[in-house]
Design a protein around this motif. Structure first.
Motif, short mmCIF file in Angstrom:
data_model
loop_
_atom_site.label_atom_id
_atom_site.label_comp_id
_atom_site.label_asym_id
_atom_site.label_seq_id
_atom_site.Cartn_x
_atom_site.Cartn_y
_atom_site.Cartn_z
N MET A 1 0.82 -1.19 0.00
CA MET A 1 0.00 0.00 0.00
C MET A 1 0.86 1.25 0.00
O MET A 1 1.95 1.23 0.54
CB MET A 1 -0.88 0.02 1.26
CG MET A 1 -2.32 -0.37 0.98
SD MET A 1 -3.34 -0.18 2.45
CE MET A 1 -4.03 1.44 2.25
N TYR A 3 1.46 5.18 1.09
CA TYR A 3 1.11 6.18 2.11
C TYR A 3 1.95 7.43 1.87
O TYR A 3 3.05 7.34 1.33
CB TYR A 3 1.43 5.67 3.51
CG TYR A 3 0.63 4.47 3.94
CD1 TYR A 3 -0.54 4.62 4.65
CD2 TYR A 3 1.04 3.18 3.61
CE1 TYR A 3 -1.29 3.51 5.05
CE2 TYR A 3 0.31 2.08 3.99
CZ TYR A 3 -0.86 2.24 4.72
OH TYR A 3 -1.59 1.16 5.09
N ALA A 88 3.81 -2.67 3.16
CA ALA A 88 2.77 -3.71 3.20
C ALA A 88 1.47 -3.19 3.81
O ALA A 88 0.39 -3.45 3.30
CB ALA A 88 3.27 -4.91 4.00
N ASP A 89 1.59 -2.45 4.90
CA ASP A 89 0.37 -2.04 5.61
C ASP A 89 0.66 -0.87 6.55
O ASP A 89 1.80 -0.40 6.61
CB ASP A 89 -0.20 -3.22 6.40
CG ASP A 89 0.84 -3.87 7.30
OD1 ASP A 89 1.62 -3.14 7.93
OD2 ASP A 89 0.90 -5.11 7.34
N LEU A 90 -0.38 -0.43 7.26
CA LEU A 90 -0.24 0.72 8.16
C LEU A 90 0.82 0.49 9.24
O LEU A 90 1.54 1.41 9.60
CB LEU A 90 -1.59 1.06 8.80
CG LEU A 90 -1.60 2.29 9.71
CD1 LEU A 90 -1.28 3.56 8.95
CD2 LEU A 90 -2.95 2.44 10.41
N ASP A 91 0.89 -0.74 9.75
CA ASP A 91 1.86 -1.00 10.81
C ASP A 91 3.29 -0.76 10.35
O ASP A 91 4.10 -0.21 11.11
CB ASP A 91 1.72 -2.44 11.33
CG ASP A 91 0.53 -2.58 12.27
OD1 ASP A 91 -0.16 -1.57 12.51
OD2 ASP A 91 0.30 -3.70 12.76
N LEU A 94 3.74 2.93 10.17
CA LEU A 94 3.86 3.46 11.53
C LEU A 94 5.26 3.24 12.09
O LEU A 94 5.82 4.12 12.74
CB LEU A 94 2.82 2.80 12.45
CG LEU A 94 1.38 3.29 12.34
CD1 LEU A 94 0.44 2.37 13.11
CD2 LEU A 94 1.27 4.71 12.88
N HIS B 110 -6.55 -1.56 17.63
CA HIS B 110 -5.40 -0.93 16.97
C HIS B 110 -5.29 0.54 17.38
O HIS B 110 -6.30 1.25 17.44
CB HIS B 110 -5.53 -1.03 15.45
CG HIS B 110 -4.25 -0.77 14.73
ND1 HIS B 110 -3.80 0.51 14.49
CD2 HIS B 110 -3.31 -1.61 14.24
CE1 HIS B 110 -2.63 0.43 13.86
NE2 HIS B 110 -2.31 -0.84 13.70
N ALA B 112 -4.48 3.08 15.85
CA ALA B 112 -4.92 4.06 14.86
C ALA B 112 -6.44 4.26 14.92
O ALA B 112 -6.97 5.10 14.20
CB ALA B 112 -4.50 3.62 13.46
N GLY B 160 -5.46 0.58 5.73
CA GLY B 160 -4.56 -0.57 5.63
C GLY B 160 -4.08 -1.09 6.97
O GLY B 160 -2.92 -1.45 7.13
N ILE B 161 -5.00 -1.14 7.96
CA ILE B 161 -4.64 -1.73 9.26
C ILE B 161 -4.59 -3.24 9.07
O ILE B 161 -5.56 -3.84 8.65
CB ILE B 161 -5.68 -1.34 10.34
CG1 ILE B 161 -5.58 0.16 10.62
CG2 ILE B 161 -5.46 -2.15 11.61
CD1 ILE B 161 -6.59 0.68 11.62
N PRO B 162 -3.43 -3.86 9.34
CA PRO B 162 -3.28 -5.29 9.03
C PRO B 162 -3.97 -6.18 10.06
O PRO B 162 -4.14 -5.79 11.22
CB PRO B 162 -1.78 -5.50 9.06
CG PRO B 162 -1.27 -4.47 10.02
CD PRO B 162 -2.20 -3.29 9.92
N ARG B 164 -3.25 -8.99 11.97
CA ARG B 164 -2.20 -9.89 12.44
C ARG B 164 -1.84 -9.59 13.89
O ARG B 164 -2.16 -8.52 14.41
CB ARG B 164 -0.96 -9.75 11.56
CG ARG B 164 -0.32 -8.38 11.63
CD ARG B 164 0.96 -8.36 10.82
NE ARG B 164 1.56 -7.04 10.83
CZ ARG B 164 2.34 -6.58 11.81
NH1 ARG B 164 2.61 -7.33 12.85
NH2 ARG B 164 2.83 -5.36 11.76
N ARG B 174 1.29 -2.46 21.84
CA ARG B 174 -0.02 -2.84 21.32
C ARG B 174 -0.85 -3.56 22.39
O ARG B 174 -2.06 -3.38 22.45
CB ARG B 174 0.17 -3.73 20.09
CG ARG B 174 0.83 -3.02 18.91
CD ARG B 174 -0.11 -2.06 18.22
NE ARG B 174 -1.35 -2.71 17.86
CZ ARG B 174 -1.51 -3.42 16.74
NH1 ARG B 174 -0.52 -3.51 15.87
NH2 ARG B 174 -2.66 -3.99 16.49
#
Lengths: 112, 409
Positions: A1, A3, A88-91, A94, B110, B112, B160-162, B164, B174
């Motif tokens: 993705m 950003y 890959a993703d928001l994490d 971040l 999450h 976010a 796009g919060i994964p 996992r 977390r």
């Protein structure tokens, strides 16, 4: 993705930077350079803006374009640059943003 | 609600809670889409709440929910052929492992997402509550909860919060978010902050269940065990906290014979297991404080000095105005030379301006001052503090207690 990281400066940050000696400032810039190097694989594009006093805003209301001096929001946090990430993703975005050694605020937005 | 129906409702709630989260987790796994999975399961839960009270709880509630979710899903996902095909091929039992539910919890909590969204999503996706039940539990309009859920799910998809379990490096931060949500739910349920909740779902019970699931999924995380111990130590004494009329009974006046000693012993053993992991944290310390209370045979026999020491440790790890207030309360009960009402009042007077501002609208601060002032023979100042506490109290049981104290004087 994809950003975009929007880097924002605060007044305290600008003052801290201004109060530094030339060599301290060079160290700060070097750390930012290292960050870009470390995450180069994920950074597709980045750019830095001129200070916010150079900003001009155009408001399009009806058929008129009203031009005013300054950024569109007069806030304590002023956008000073952008970096586009492909991750890959928001994490992952971040984690990269959390390691940013420059200005104290980073907003993360996914691209359409 | 009469007693029989209330019991039946409790049974229904437990069965749904046991299966709804699992089903959501497996469906997210199968569909690869959090919002779609959450939607069809929420729909199946609504159907179960209508049908089960009439038809009875089915022998295999999980299979029943899956069948309804699949049928309903095929309907709801009409236009999304990818999901339809996946759903149509879905067999019982659906694939998935215990970790799936952990992923579900971490995505719901999450960082976010806004806290209110984390809470609503956790209750719905993990605990199987309906939007109406969440609204009733928090005394907010159903539309508000629906909007929080929609926004949270949109953000998960669009930002796009994964889906996992966080990596080891991210996990401590977390996990803090997850535990904060569970703790907040527990507090909300344990000390409801206003209104008549007789019809509301028991959030304290949901929080205990969530903490137990987390402890089962992450048995080596000390703070998870600490939070479960904390919740269970409170729950073990829940029966003694209210009079039959619904008035709050202060710790000092509680009938300790009604405390569940076996549950207290079990929770204390759990806390010892947590301590053996040698990773102290705020939940373990709070549990340790509650354990000191729970183990005291009588109010007079409470080891207040020990409690003050535990608060000092807690403040070192997690400075908070409320913990400072609680430390002052413990100090007030500690016999001289280590404590006493004068020392406690001095500690309250020594609060920083920031702490004072944070506590100004907190009824317990004023109620505590009142008690200390009364002990120091300053009845007029004490009454003023009690009146301030009464103005601020929103919980009916708390209000009744403060009112009673004002009449007694």
């Amino acid at each position: 993705m994809k950003y975009v990281l929007m880097f924002a400066e605060t007044e305290e940050f600008a003052q801290r930077l201004a109060a530094m000696s030339e060599s301290e400032r060079q160290e700060e810039f070097a750390r930012v350079g290292e960050w870009f190097a470390e995450h180069a694989a994920h950074i597709t594009h980045h750019t830095r803006l001129q200070p916010h006093h150079t900003a001009t805003t155009v408001r399009l209301t009806g058929d008129q374009a009203v031009v005013t001096d300054g950024p569109f929001v007069e806030g304590k946090e002023v956008v000073s640059g952008f970096a586009e990430l492909d991750v890959a993703d928001l994490d992952q975005a971040l984690a990269i943003a959390a390691a940013w050694p420059g200005c104290p605020v980073v907003e993360i937005r996914p691209l359409v | 609600m009469d007693h029989g129906r209330e019991r039946a409702h409790g049974e229904l709630t437990r069965v749904l809670r046991e299966h709804a989260g699992r089903l959501t987790a497996s469906l997210v796994h199968v569909l690869g889409d959090f919002a779609a999975a959450e939607d069809v399961v929420a729909d199946a839960v609504e159907t179960a709440l209508r049908r089960w009270p009439v038809d009875g709880v089915p022998d295999h509630p999980d299979a029943w929910l899956l069948t309804v979710a699949r049928r309903r899903g095929l309907d709801v996902l009409r236009r999304r052929t990818v999901y339809r095909d996946k759903l149509a091929r879905l067999d019982w039992p659906p694939r998935g492992d215990p970790d799936d539910r952990l992923r579900l919890v971490f995505v719901c909590c999450h960082p976010a997402l806004p806290r209110a969204g984390q809470i609503a999503l956790t209750l719905r996706a993990v605990c199987g509550l309906t939007t109406a039940q969440i609204a009733a539990a928090f005394l907010v309009p159903e539309a508000t909860v629906a909007q929080r859920l929609t926004r949270a799910k949109r953000k998960i998809a669009e930002a796009g919060i994964p889906y996992r379990v966080p990596s080891d490096a991210e996990l401590p931060d977390r996990l803090d978010q997850v535990l904060a949500v569970v703790y907040l739910l527990f507090n909300e349920g344990y000390l409801t902050s206003g209104g008549d909740r007789s019809q509301a779902r028991d959030l304290a019970d949901d929080a205990e269940w969530l903490a137990a699931q987390l402890a089962w999924l992450m048995p080596r995380r000390a703070e998870v065990l600490g939070l479960l111990a904390l919740i269970r130590l409170h729950q073990a004494r829940a029966d003694a906290r209210f009079t039959p009329g619904g008035d709050l009974v202060l710790l000092r006046d509680q009938d300790r014979g009604r405390w569940d000693r076996a549950a207290i012993a079990e929770a204390t053993a759990l806390l010892e297991r947590a301590a053996a992991l040698r990773c102290p944290g705020p939940y373990q310390l709070q549990a340790a404080i509650v354990a000191v209370h729970a183990e005291a045979p009588a109010w007079e026999a409470t080891d207040w000095f020990q409690i003050t020491v535990l608060y000092d440790m807690l403040l070192a790890l997690a400075p908070s105005p409320v913990h400072r207030l609680n430390r002052a309360i413990a100090l007030g009960h500690t016999p001289p030379p280590h404590g006493g009402p004068a020392a406690a009042l001095a500690a309250l007077d020594a609060l920083t301006p920031a702490d004072r501002r944070a506590l100004e609208r907190y009824p317990l601060l004023h109620a505590t001052r009142a008690e200390l002032l009364r002990a120091l023979d300053r009845p007029r100042a004490a009454r003023a503090a009690d009146r301030r506490a009464l103005e601020l109290a929103t919980n009916p049981a708390q209000q009744a207690l403060l009112r009673q104290r004002l009449t007694w004087d």
